[in-house]
Design an enzyme around this catalytic site. Structure first.
Site, short mmCIF file in Angstrom:
data_model
loop_
_atom_site.label_atom_id
_atom_site.label_comp_id
_atom_site.label_asym_id
_atom_site.label_seq_id
_atom_site.Cartn_x
_atom_site.Cartn_y
_atom_site.Cartn_z
CE LYS A 175 -2.49 4.97 -3.48
NZ LYS A 175 -2.17 5.51 -4.82
CE LYS B 51 -5.48 2.21 -4.53
NZ LYS B 51 -4.97 2.87 -5.75
#
Length: 321
Positions: A191, A244
């Site tokens: 992420k 992400k």
């Protein structure tokens, strides 16, 4: 002469040789559930996406089920916040209420919960603050409490989004020790500290009140580090590895697909959604076409699962085809 165009001549031959295909089965639909009553509020920066209270969300869930979308990812918005985000492990908190409501009334839906603190803390960071930074190990203790509370409420899967070192190991141990050894974990394994999260922070009122999240989310410049992060989650017991954001990190999705024998997910985040929506509203692009092309790019990069705010729109198109 070999002519590659022979296999593009008609729609039927293009269908026969198509390498990657989107399916409704690929999608997880994020939902924002706010504590209170009578709430159905569109998020200004995310056209078509609302915050709901539990007494208004049935229409949305009815549509999700009718479109055969298999799973939802829940984000809770509490009525009160504090320094540690203690509402996250309140067994009667908004997330726990939402889990029980959906599992009772929509038993066919697979319910995944966001396990984090930024929506619940008064400072907007993803854990306990010491010396103006998130204290990793103190946050892990609270993360275990939150995880077990979600499991007790009936969650089908938990997904820690805070990028704390050792999070998967702490959660796996907590679940195993409380009778939830079969509950899977989807790691937000790679992420990045991305500018594409802006609309989401409006959606859940989670903008940090000071500083930023670069001490715990990854530097967008780094690729090899993503493999290291995913390796830790894999070794600690994550069942699914996620990247992400998605669109600017397709290379990372492919890296994980090439290196790990686990399902790979990606999160098509709020800023990616909003850019397409805004450009389509201006008439600069064909919104539906760009939506489907962008989702296909994630599939082509290697994503087995796509978390996307486009899930309902894309499902409608796929079910017509």
């Amino acid at each position: 002469m070999f002519r590659t165009r022979r296999l593009r001549k008609t729609e039927n031959i293009r269908r026969l040789v198509r390498e990657n295909k989107l399916s409704v089965d690929d999608f997880i639909y994020p939902l924002f559930i706010e504590e209170g009553t009578g709430i159905e509020t569109e998020i200004p920066s995310m056209p078509g996406i609302n915050r709901y209270s539990l007494d208004t969300i049935s229409k949305e869930l009815d549509e999700v089920v009718a479109l055969k979308i298999p799973a939802v990812l829940l984000f809770g918005i509490p009525s009160k916040k504090d320094d540690e985000g203690t509402e996250t492990w309140n067994d009667n908190g908004i997330m726990q209420q939402a889990i029980r409501f959906i599992k009772k009334n929509y038993p066919s839906l697979y319910v995944i919960t966001d396990v984090c603190f930024c929506e619940y803390t008064s400072h907007g960071h993803c854990g306990v603050i010491h010396d103006n930074d998130v204290d990793n190990d103190a946050t892990l203790v609270n993360l275990a409490k939150q995880t077990v509370s979600h499991a007790k409420a009936g969650a089908d899967m938990v997904a820690p989004s805070g990028m704390m070192d050792g999070a998967i190991a702490m959660m796996r141990e907590a679940l195993d020790n409380t009778g939830f050894a079969n509950l899977p974990i989807m790691g937000y394994s790679v992420k990045y500290a991305s500018g594409f999260y802006g609309p989401f922070r409006e959606a859940v009122d989670s903008a940090p009140s000071f500083g930023d999240r670069r001490t715990y989310q990854m530097d967008p410049s780094n690729r090899d580090e993503g493999l290291r992060e995913a390796t830790f989650d894999d070794e600690e017991g994550a069942d699914i590895l996620m990247v992400k954001p998605a669109l600017s990190y397709l290379d990372i999705i492919r890296d994980l697909k090439n290196n790990f024998d686990r399902p790979i997910a990606c999160y098509n985040v709020s800023g990616e959604y909003s850019m397409i929506k805004a450009a389509a509203e201006k008439g600069w692009i064909d919104g539906e076409k760009v939506m489907m092309e962008s989702l296909l790019s994630m599939k082509r990069a290697g994503a087995d699962i796509i978390i996307t705010y486009f899930a309902k729109e894309a499902a409608r198109l796929l079910l017509k085809s």
